[in-house]
Motif scaffolding. Structure first.
Motif, PDB file in Angstrom:
ATOM      1  N   ASN A  84     -66.354 -45.916  13.356  1.00  9.46           N
ATOM      2  CA  ASN A  84     -65.768 -47.099  14.004  1.00  9.46           C
ATOM      3  C   ASN A  84     -66.717 -48.268  13.832  1.00  9.46           C
ATOM      4  O   ASN A  84     -67.019 -48.984  14.787  1.00  9.46           O
ATOM      5  CB  ASN A  84     -65.445 -46.818  15.468  1.00  9.46           C
ATOM      6  CG  ASN A  84     -66.615 -46.170  16.192  1.00  9.46           C
ATOM      7  OD1 ASN A  84     -67.752 -46.295  15.751  1.00  9.46           O
ATOM      8  ND2 ASN A  84     -66.339 -45.477  17.270  1.00  9.46           N
ATOM      9  N   ALA A 108     -65.807 -58.921   6.361  1.00  9.21           N
ATOM     10  CA  ALA A 108     -65.435 -57.908   5.362  1.00  9.21           C
ATOM     11  C   ALA A 108     -66.526 -57.800   4.304  1.00  9.21           C
ATOM     12  O   ALA A 108     -67.235 -58.769   4.020  1.00  9.21           O
ATOM     13  CB  ALA A 108     -64.110 -58.283   4.704  1.00  9.21           C
ATOM     14  N   GLU A 161     -61.921 -44.057   5.782  1.00  2.00           N
ATOM     15  CA  GLU A 161     -60.848 -44.931   6.263  1.00  2.00           C
ATOM     16  C   GLU A 161     -61.428 -46.239   6.815  1.00  2.00           C
ATOM     17  O   GLU A 161     -60.966 -47.331   6.477  1.00  2.00           O
ATOM     18  CB  GLU A 161     -60.067 -44.195   7.359  1.00  2.00           C
ATOM     19  CG  GLU A 161     -58.799 -44.874   7.791  1.00  2.00           C
ATOM     20  CD  GLU A 161     -58.068 -44.035   8.846  1.00  2.00           C
ATOM     21  OE1 GLU A 161     -58.020 -42.793   8.714  1.00  2.00           O
ATOM     22  OE2 GLU A 161     -57.561 -44.628   9.813  1.00  2.00           O
ATOM     23  N   ARG A 162     -62.472 -46.117   7.617  1.00  2.00           N
ATOM     24  CA  ARG A 162     -63.088 -47.309   8.201  1.00  2.00           C
ATOM     25  C   ARG A 162     -63.726 -48.184   7.110  1.00  2.00           C
ATOM     26  O   ARG A 162     -63.659 -49.417   7.171  1.00  2.00           O
ATOM     27  CB  ARG A 162     -64.139 -46.898   9.248  1.00  2.00           C
ATOM     28  CG  ARG A 162     -64.871 -48.071   9.870  1.00  2.00           C
ATOM     29  CD  ARG A 162     -63.941 -48.973  10.694  1.00  2.00           C
ATOM     30  NE  ARG A 162     -64.576 -50.248  11.003  1.00  2.00           N
ATOM     31  CZ  ARG A 162     -64.038 -51.443  10.742  1.00  2.00           C
ATOM     32  NH1 ARG A 162     -62.840 -51.531  10.181  1.00  2.00           N
ATOM     33  NH2 ARG A 162     -64.678 -52.535  11.039  1.00  2.00           N
ATOM     34  N   GLN A 201     -61.052 -50.154   5.449  1.00  2.00           N
ATOM     35  CA  GLN A 201     -60.620 -51.251   6.339  1.00  2.00           C
ATOM     36  C   GLN A 201     -61.630 -52.396   6.351  1.00  2.00           C
ATOM     37  O   GLN A 201     -61.254 -53.560   6.478  1.00  2.00           O
ATOM     38  CB  GLN A 201     -60.475 -50.739   7.776  1.00  2.00           C
ATOM     39  CG  GLN A 201     -59.316 -49.780   7.978  1.00  2.00           C
ATOM     40  CD  GLN A 201     -59.440 -49.019   9.292  1.00  2.00           C
ATOM     41  OE1 GLN A 201     -60.417 -49.165  10.037  1.00  2.00           O
ATOM     42  NE2 GLN A 201     -58.445 -48.182   9.585  1.00  2.00           N
ATOM     43  N   ALA A 202     -62.918 -52.064   6.217  1.00  2.00           N
ATOM     44  CA  ALA A 202     -63.978 -53.079   6.325  1.00  2.00           C
ATOM     45  C   ALA A 202     -64.245 -53.784   4.989  1.00  2.00           C
ATOM     46  O   ALA A 202     -65.120 -54.637   4.917  1.00  2.00           O
ATOM     47  CB  ALA A 202     -65.265 -52.433   6.832  1.00  2.00           C
ATOM     48  N   ARG A 223     -53.040 -43.329   4.220  1.00  2.00           N
ATOM     49  CA  ARG A 223     -53.211 -44.121   5.443  1.00  2.00           C
ATOM     50  C   ARG A 223     -53.530 -45.589   5.197  1.00  2.00           C
ATOM     51  O   ARG A 223     -53.230 -46.438   6.024  1.00  2.00           O
ATOM     52  CB  ARG A 223     -54.346 -43.541   6.286  1.00  2.00           C
ATOM     53  CG  ARG A 223     -54.007 -42.227   6.923  1.00  2.00           C
ATOM     54  CD  ARG A 223     -55.266 -41.644   7.569  1.00  2.00           C
ATOM     55  NE  ARG A 223     -54.998 -40.306   8.040  1.00  2.00           N
ATOM     56  CZ  ARG A 223     -54.534 -40.035   9.256  1.00  2.00           C
ATOM     57  NH1 ARG A 223     -54.317 -41.012  10.107  1.00  2.00           N
ATOM     58  NH2 ARG A 223     -54.306 -38.806   9.622  1.00  2.00           N
ATOM     59  N   GLU A 224     -54.237 -45.885   4.090  1.00  2.00           N
ATOM     60  CA  GLU A 224     -54.724 -47.248   3.872  1.00  2.00           C
ATOM     61  C   GLU A 224     -54.180 -47.819   2.567  1.00  2.00           C
ATOM     62  O   GLU A 224     -53.789 -47.077   1.668  1.00  2.00           O
ATOM     63  CB  GLU A 224     -56.265 -47.273   3.844  1.00  2.00           C
ATOM     64  CG  GLU A 224     -56.923 -46.801   5.129  1.00  2.00           C
ATOM     65  CD  GLU A 224     -56.658 -47.730   6.306  1.00  2.00           C
ATOM     66  OE1 GLU A 224     -56.532 -48.960   6.092  1.00  2.00           O
ATOM     67  OE2 GLU A 224     -56.557 -47.226   7.450  1.00  2.00           O
ATOM     68  N   ASP A 225     -54.198 -49.156   2.488  1.00  2.00           N
ATOM     69  CA  ASP A 225     -53.720 -49.828   1.280  1.00  2.00           C
ATOM     70  C   ASP A 225     -54.849 -49.844   0.241  1.00  2.00           C
ATOM     71  O   ASP A 225     -55.669 -50.761   0.209  1.00  2.00           O
ATOM     72  CB  ASP A 225     -53.286 -51.254   1.633  1.00  2.00           C
ATOM     73  CG  ASP A 225     -52.729 -51.979   0.423  1.00  2.00           C
ATOM     74  OD1 ASP A 225     -52.486 -51.318  -0.624  1.00  2.00           O
ATOM     75  OD2 ASP A 225     -52.542 -53.216   0.508  1.00  2.00           O
ATOM     76  N   CYS A 226     -54.896 -48.814  -0.574  1.00  3.97           N
ATOM     77  CA  CYS A 226     -55.930 -48.728  -1.611  1.00  3.97           C
ATOM     78  C   CYS A 226     -55.443 -47.789  -2.703  1.00  3.97           C
ATOM     79  O   CYS A 226     -54.462 -47.070  -2.521  1.00  3.97           O
ATOM     80  CB  CYS A 226     -57.237 -48.205  -1.010  1.00  3.97           C
ATOM     81  SG  CYS A 226     -57.120 -46.566  -0.277  1.00  3.97           S
ATOM     82  N   VAL A 244     -59.350 -51.721  -3.077  1.00  6.91           N
ATOM     83  CA  VAL A 244     -58.579 -52.046  -1.872  1.00  6.91           C
ATOM     84  C   VAL A 244     -57.437 -52.984  -2.266  1.00  6.91           C
ATOM     85  O   VAL A 244     -57.617 -53.890  -3.090  1.00  6.91           O
ATOM     86  CB  VAL A 244     -59.491 -52.698  -0.810  1.00  6.91           C
ATOM     87  CG1 VAL A 244     -58.702 -53.075   0.441  1.00  6.91           C
ATOM     88  CG2 VAL A 244     -60.629 -51.749  -0.459  1.00  6.91           C
TER      89      VAL A 244
END
Lengths: 202, 302
Positions: free
Chosen positions: B160, B170, B213-214, B217-218, B247-250, B300
């Motif tokens: 997190n 970012a 995942e984090r 996102q970062a 789960r993520e846009d990548c 990403v």
């Protein structure tokens, strides 16, 4: 991920700022919200010059760069792109990235200079990183002397220059390479290599 | 090494694989370009009377004929850093540039992180994080000896990770060299499998998914994330990638690696993964006389 210098080799005397800074004090904030004292739990960027200074006694960037130039002849340009930070009273760090001030994290660049006492003392890290730009107060030692120095030994060495903190360097693979800091007093060169960085190369 | 029997269907010449895992690993150092260059490093080794070979797949690596690379002038000066040859894979795959904001999510003890700084001419902003304060102490010791001035070191949970200490929101690039079951380090640590169990693999893979995942996102849209481990278990490798793709846009992208390697596997124990996980690379010990490794490059989404 093999590491030739595990954490166990890190001595308590290490120059690197540690997680706890027993010598530092957490400064209270003044009513104006501007810090008046050093806060040892975070990094504060050094002010550019005296006019920008709010913490009493904190060295300025101008003073720090001038000191390296005066003492060792390191050109001012070498420090372009670097910012200098204090974490723990008189413990300065050199950093070459972006960070807001203050910032409460574990490390920011390398330990650079100790300014708590009258005679400022460069760190082994700084001398190894910037010392090859030095043109004065550099003590060139022989291979045998270099090995004693990096083992942490004090030794009698003839030196015609200033007393005080010298950059100790030797020749390696055709270049002059700084090893660390020596304190020269009364014909003796005292090794300031911190315990964790000492090696027996003899 | 009965634990490795589960990989028999994946590995060509399985007997050679097992035999390689029994052999000790060559001593390898990476030349630190912040402080010197390979020519001078080789000259220093010549002066010290230490024989060396230069692996052809990546410049700046040296296999030394000594088991004490730390007891050398080159080590004192931070001219080189002892690390497993395969651990030099990740940083060039991430390919950080000067001026960029670079994240190393699980950075201790700092071999790959210092490699990242060196590749960016020590003039990026490298946020080197690790959850373990003890391991961070080793990282800082290594960074300081290697002259890494571009790193901001943080002690947080990468699952997190908060950008709060910084002014930016970012990263341009992120390396997730994840905690893992370390099967691929068996040649360095013969006891690497002592605590091995399928239960541990499941536990650590949950951690890996969350950290990756984090990190995605970062990282800014169009940015790059590299995921690597030193283990063979597909649960910790392709399955983690499959999860983040969902789960993520990548997306996974191709990259070059001059070491002999296998592609990622798209199926394991009856579970099918996103077929693009084949773009990841598996390095086995018997192919190049190294440790084992896994590496993938993600981009990403814009």
């Amino acid at each position: 991920m093999t590491d030739e210098n595990g954490p166990e080799s890190r001595a308590p005397e290490s120059e690197s700022g540690s997680e706890s800074n027993p010598g530092s004090e957490s400064g209270p904030e003044s009513s104006s919200g501007v810090e008046r004292e050093n806060n040892g739990s975070r990094f504060d960027r050094l002010p550019a010059s005296l006019e920008d200074r709010s913490v009493t006694g904190r060295p300025t960037r101008e003073e720090v760069v001038a000191w390296w130039t005066d003492r060792y002849g390191v050109p001012v340009e070498v420090f372009e792109g670097y910012t200098f930070w204090e974490k723990g009273s008189g413990k300065l760090w050199a950093f070459r990235g972006e960070a807001p001030s203050p910032i409460a994290i574990e490390g920011l660049g390398i330990t650079f200079l100790r300014t708590r006492r009258d005679h400022w003392k460069p760190t082994t890290d700084a001398v190894q990183r910037f010392g090859h730009h030095a043109t004065r107060n550099v003590c060139h030692v022989s291979e045998a002397e270099a090995k004693r120095f990096v083992a942490g030994e004090d030794q009698d060495i003839a030196w015609e220059g200033d007393w005080g903190y010298l950059i100790v360097a030797h020749e390696l693979a055709g270049v002059v390479e700084p090893i660390g800091v020596g304190l020269y007093l009364y014909n003796e060169l005292r090794s300031q290599v911190p315990k964790g960085r000492r090696r027996d190369l003899k | 090494m009965d634990e490795f029997e589960r990989y028999k269907p994946l590995i060509d010449d399985f007997e050679a694989f097992l035999a390689a895992c029994e052999r000790p690993l060559p001593t390898v150092v990476r030349v630190n370009s912040i402080k010197t260059d390979p020519d001078r490093a080789c000259a220093a080794l010549d002066e010290a009377g230490i024989a060396y070979e230069e692996p052809a797949w990546q410049p700046g690596l040296l296999r030394l004929d000594t088991d004490r690379p730390g007891a050398t002038w080159g080590s004192v000066h931070g001219w080189w850093h002892g690390q497993e040859e395969v651990s030099a894979i990740s940083a060039p795959v991430l390919d950080p540039r000067p001026g960029e904001r670079v994240f190393a999510a699980c950075a201790a003890p700092g071999g790959k992180g210092s490699h990242l700084a060196a590749l960016a001419d020590d003039s990026c902003t490298l946020v080197a994080n690790d959850r373990s304060l003890g391991r961070l102490s080793a990282l800082r010791f290594n960074f300081e000896r290697l002259g890494v001035t571009s790193a901001a070191v943080t002690n947080r949970d990468a699952r997190n990770y908060s950008m709060k200490p910084f002014d930016f929101d970012a990263f341009d690039r992120a390396l997730v060299d994840a905690p893992c079951s370390c099967e691929g380090t068996i040649r360095k640590n013969p006891d690497a499998l002592d605590d091995w169990s399928e239960g541990y693999i499941e536990t650590v893979s949950t951690l890996q998914r969350k950290i990756l995942e984090r990190a995605v996102q970062a990282t800014r849209p169009g940015g790059v994330v590299v995921y690597s481990t030193c283990t063979f278990a597909p649960e910790e490798n392709e399955a983690v990638l499959d999860d983040v793709l969902e789960r993520e846009d990548c997306r996974l992208v191709e990259f070059d690696l001059a070491l002999d390697h296998d592609p990622g596997i798209a199926e394991w124990h009856g579970e099918a993964f996103d077929p693009s996980v084949r773009k990841a690379k598996r390095v086995y010990p018997h192919r190049n006389d190294t440790g084992g490794f896994f590496c993938a490059r993600l981009e990403v989404g814009e």
